[in-house]
Design a protein around this motif. Structure first.
Motif, PDB file in Angstrom:
ATOM      1  N   LEU A   1      25.795 -16.760  34.868  1.00 16.88           N
ATOM      2  CA  LEU A   1      24.604 -17.049  34.063  1.00 16.88           C
ATOM      3  C   LEU A   1      23.749 -15.800  33.907  1.00 16.88           C
ATOM      4  N   ARG A   2      23.627 -15.016  34.960  1.00 16.18           N
ATOM      5  CA  ARG A   2      22.856 -13.778  34.867  1.00 16.18           C
ATOM      6  C   ARG A   2      23.466 -12.843  33.822  1.00 16.18           C
ATOM      7  N   ASP A   3      24.790 -12.760  33.785  1.00 11.24           N
ATOM      8  CA  ASP A   3      25.454 -11.900  32.797  1.00 11.24           C
ATOM      9  C   ASP A   3      25.218 -12.421  31.379  1.00 11.24           C
ATOM     10  N   ARG A   4      25.218 -13.737  31.210  1.00  7.60           N
ATOM     11  CA  ARG A   4      24.956 -14.308  29.886  1.00  7.60           C
ATOM     12  C   ARG A   4      23.495 -14.115  29.471  1.00  7.60           C
ATOM     13  N   LEU A   5      22.608 -14.058  30.466  1.00  7.50           N
ATOM     14  CA  LEU A   5      21.183 -13.930  30.199  1.00  7.50           C
ATOM     15  C   LEU A   5      20.778 -12.501  29.831  1.00  7.50           C
ATOM     16  N   LYS A   6      21.544 -11.532  30.268  1.00  5.17           N
ATOM     17  CA  LYS A   6      21.157 -10.127  30.112  1.00  5.17           C
ATOM     18  C   LYS A   6      20.897  -9.705  28.661  1.00  5.17           C
ATOM     19  N   PRO A   7      21.764 -10.039  27.693  1.00  3.19           N
ATOM     20  CA  PRO A   7      21.465  -9.628  26.303  1.00  3.19           C
ATOM     21  C   PRO A   7      20.146 -10.183  25.791  1.00  3.19           C
ATOM     22  N   LEU A   8      19.826 -11.422  26.171  1.00  4.73           N
ATOM     23  CA  LEU A   8      18.556 -12.017  25.733  1.00  4.73           C
ATOM     24  C   LEU A   8      17.382 -11.269  26.348  1.00  4.73           C
ATOM     25  N   LEU A   9      17.474 -10.911  27.617  1.00  2.00           N
ATOM     26  CA  LEU A   9      16.399 -10.153  28.262  1.00  2.00           C
ATOM     27  C   LEU A   9      16.255  -8.770  27.645  1.00  2.00           C
ATOM     28  N   ASP A  10      17.381  -8.143  27.336  1.00  2.00           N
ATOM     29  CA  ASP A  10      17.322  -6.812  26.722  1.00  2.00           C
ATOM     30  C   ASP A  10      16.643  -6.852  25.361  1.00  2.00           C
ATOM     31  N   GLU A  11      16.776  -7.982  24.689  1.00  2.00           N
ATOM     32  CA  GLU A  11      16.150  -8.119  23.374  1.00  2.00           C
ATOM     33  C   GLU A  11      14.648  -8.391  23.491  1.00  2.00           C
ATOM     34  N   LEU A  12      14.278  -9.312  24.374  1.00  2.00           N
ATOM     35  CA  LEU A  12      12.868  -9.702  24.486  1.00  2.00           C
ATOM     36  C   LEU A  12      12.070  -8.757  25.381  1.00  2.00           C
ATOM     37  N   TYR A  13      12.720  -8.216  26.417  1.00  2.00           N
ATOM     38  CA  TYR A  13      12.044  -7.323  27.371  1.00  2.00           C
ATOM     39  C   TYR A  13      12.851  -6.031  27.493  1.00  2.00           C
ATOM     40  N   PRO A  14      12.894  -5.220  26.456  1.00  2.00           N
ATOM     41  CA  PRO A  14      13.745  -4.018  26.499  1.00  2.00           C
ATOM     42  C   PRO A  14      13.392  -3.106  27.675  1.00  2.00           C
ATOM     43  N   ASP A  15      14.358  -2.969  28.576  1.00  2.00           N
ATOM     44  CA  ASP A  15      14.228  -2.076  29.735  1.00  2.00           C
ATOM     45  C   ASP A  15      13.060  -2.462  30.644  1.00  2.00           C
ATOM     46  N   GLN A  16      12.699  -3.742  30.655  1.00  2.00           N
ATOM     47  CA  GLN A  16      11.567  -4.188  31.468  1.00  2.00           C
ATOM     48  C   GLN A  16      11.935  -5.288  32.459  1.00  2.00           C
ATOM     49  N   ALA A  17      12.892  -6.141  32.108  1.00  2.00           N
ATOM     50  CA  ALA A  17      13.153  -7.351  32.882  1.00  2.00           C
ATOM     51  C   ALA A  17      14.502  -7.293  33.584  1.00  2.00           C
ATOM     52  N   PHE A  18      14.514  -7.857  34.788  1.00  2.00           N
ATOM     53  CA  PHE A  18      15.734  -7.954  35.591  1.00  2.00           C
ATOM     54  C   PHE A  18      15.766  -9.370  36.164  1.00  2.00           C
ATOM     55  N   GLY A  19      16.950  -9.984  36.125  1.00  2.00           N
ATOM     56  CA  GLY A  19      17.012 -11.384  36.498  1.00  2.00           C
ATOM     57  C   GLY A  19      18.097 -11.721  37.491  1.00  2.00           C
ATOM     58  N   GLU A  20      17.963 -12.903  38.071  1.00  2.00           N
ATOM     59  CA  GLU A  20      18.989 -13.499  38.911  1.00  2.00           C
ATOM     60  C   GLU A  20      18.990 -14.993  38.632  1.00  2.00           C
ATOM     61  N   ALA A  21      20.085 -15.660  38.983  1.00  2.00           N
ATOM     62  CA  ALA A  21      20.187 -17.087  38.714  1.00  2.00           C
ATOM     63  C   ALA A  21      20.954 -17.764  39.835  1.00  2.00           C
TER      64      ALA A  21
ATOM     65  N   ALA B   1      -2.116 -13.171  25.843  1.00  2.00           N
ATOM     66  CA  ALA B   1      -1.701 -14.149  24.827  1.00  2.00           C
ATOM     67  C   ALA B   1      -0.367 -13.742  24.202  1.00  2.00           C
ATOM     68  N   GLN B   2      -0.186 -12.459  23.986  1.00  2.00           N
ATOM     69  CA  GLN B   2       1.073 -11.967  23.429  1.00  2.00           C
ATOM     70  C   GLN B   2       2.227 -12.229  24.397  1.00  2.00           C
ATOM     71  N   GLU B   3       1.955 -12.062  25.692  1.00  2.00           N
ATOM     72  CA  GLU B   3       2.999 -12.297  26.689  1.00  2.00           C
ATOM     73  C   GLU B   3       3.359 -13.789  26.737  1.00  2.00           C
ATOM     74  N   LYS B   4       2.404 -14.658  26.565  1.00  2.00           N
ATOM     75  CA  LYS B   4       2.699 -16.091  26.542  1.00  2.00           C
ATOM     76  C   LYS B   4       3.630 -16.430  25.384  1.00  2.00           C
ATOM     77  N   GLU B   5       3.432 -15.792  24.244  1.00  2.00           N
ATOM     78  CA  GLU B   5       4.310 -16.032  23.098  1.00  2.00           C
ATOM     79  C   GLU B   5       5.720 -15.537  23.397  1.00  2.00           C
ATOM     80  N   ARG B   6       5.817 -14.435  24.123  1.00  2.00           N
ATOM     81  CA  ARG B   6       7.139 -13.913  24.463  1.00  2.00           C
ATOM     82  C   ARG B   6       7.847 -14.841  25.447  1.00  2.00           C
ATOM     83  N   VAL B   7       7.094 -15.365  26.401  1.00  2.00           N
ATOM     84  CA  VAL B   7       7.679 -16.318  27.345  1.00  2.00           C
ATOM     85  C   VAL B   7       8.118 -17.587  26.619  1.00  2.00           C
ATOM     86  N   LEU B   8       7.320 -18.034  25.649  1.00  2.00           N
ATOM     87  CA  LEU B   8       7.683 -19.219  24.874  1.00  2.00           C
ATOM     88  C   LEU B   8       8.985 -18.990  24.120  1.00  2.00           C
ATOM     89  N   GLU B   9       9.145 -17.802  23.546  1.00  2.00           N
ATOM     90  CA  GLU B   9      10.382 -17.479  22.838  1.00  2.00           C
ATOM     91  C   GLU B   9      11.573 -17.462  23.795  1.00  2.00           C
TER      92      GLU B   9
END
Length: 346
Positions: A206-226, A268-276
């Protein structure tokens, strides 16, 4: 050889009763042995009660040590004006250099023995031998290999006396980075249970599937685990096929670390990004409940070293202080940015 008060005091500070062995009179040697035995017994009781009597045993052990320090001081301070020959006899009694060395060595050995005996005997009922742990390790490795048809390595075996069970850590031999846990009872042969291999494997996928989405919404900012839980006993390694084999009972926990400087102006901008992110998460997860946690850290904490650590283990940021946090137990509860609460932690 003249015996010195400062030497007796120093030895008494180092080891309980050792200064009394240095003085070397029969009474002092017997007294030193008694103090060491009492200290060993205190340690034995401490471990036998799992440390619950620490508030009593601790002061008692310190008190025994202080007594062992006071007695040599009193010995050298005492003088008998009526019995000068007695003082001279005490000064010379067992005072040759080799006798002092022998007594000191014996005292050290007895002190070490009392500590070792107290620790060994006191902790023995709550510990398992290396052979017993090896039996559990081999049983766990055999259980995993038979269940998943691949070799595994158990790297850690911890026994918990209070509940009579083992907690083990293991990984597939072909993927040492994929560590997971499992349990065993203390029966013979051991009964292995509660392994989290598939949960970690699904989480990695799931983390591998999530990575492209994070790279798009949080370019070089977000790191995840699942972490993924399924209510079926079916051995299904493919996360994408999990919904077809888990009786519809699938829950997914997604945790993100985001390096960003949030302020009142951009919240407020960050809330919109989280919503997306929440709207698009179902495209990478399987049907089921999804829990989402986002911890925000100052942008200047993102260094090559911290990125390397977070990519290996997201918990490596626990030593740092996050600035904001967001948590929702089921993303289906979020329908608009108004439902999103990003809490400040400073």
């Amino acid at each position: 050889m003249k015996k010195h008060q400062w030497m007796a005091t120093l030895l008494s500070l180092i080891c309980t009763g050792l200064g009394m062995f240095y003085i070397g009179t029969p009474g002092m040697i017997i007294g030193g042995m008694l103090l060491m035995a009492l200290q060993g017994a205190a340690l034995f009781i401490f471990f036998m009660t799992l440390g619950y009597l620490g508030l009593i045993i601790g002061p008692l052990a310190i008190g025994i040590h202080i007594i062992g320090l006071i007695i040599p001081v009193l010995y050298f301070s005492y003088r008998s004006p009526r019995k000068p020959m007695f003082d001279e006899k005490r000064r010379r009694q067992l005072s040759s250099p080799w006798k002092i060395v022998v007594r000191t060595i014996i005292g050290l050995a007895l002190f070490a023995g009392s500590i070792y005996a107290g620790y060994t005997w006191g902790s023995a009922p709550f510990m398992k031998t290396a052979a017993e742990k090896r039996e559990v390790q081999e049983a766990a490795e055999s259980y995993l290999e038979q269940k998943y048809n691949e070799p595994f390595k158990v790297t850690d075996v911890d026994y918990t006396w209070a509940i009579g069970s083992y907690n083990l850590t293991a990984h597939p031999e072909k993927a040492p980075e994929l560590e997971f846990t499992l349990s065993s009872n203390d029966a013979s042969p051991p009964a292995i249970s509660n392994d989290t291999y598939l949960n970690q494997l699904w989480g990695q996928q799931l983390r591998d599937r999530l990575k492209p989405l994070l790279d798009e919404l949080y370019p070089d900012q977000a790191f995840g685990e699942a972490y993924v839980f399924a209510g079926s006993d079916t051995v299904e390694r493919d996360y994408s096929r999990l919904a077809n084999n888990a009786d519809g009972d699938v829950s997914q926990n997604v945790r993100l670390i985001v390096f960003a400087d949030l302020t009142a102006d951009n919240l407020a901008q960050e809330k919109e990004r989280v919503l997306e992110l929440i709207r698009r998460l179902p495209s990478v997860t399987v049907p089921g409940e999804t829990d989402l946690t986002i911890d925000y850290y100052a942008a200047d904490l993102k260094t090559p070293e911290s990125v390397k650590k977070v990519e290996q283990d997201i918990d490596d940021m626990k030593g740092k202080t996050s600035t904001y946090s967001f948590r929702v137990f089921d993303i289906s509860d979020i329908t608009s940015a108004d439902d999103i609460e990003i809490r400040g932690l400073e």
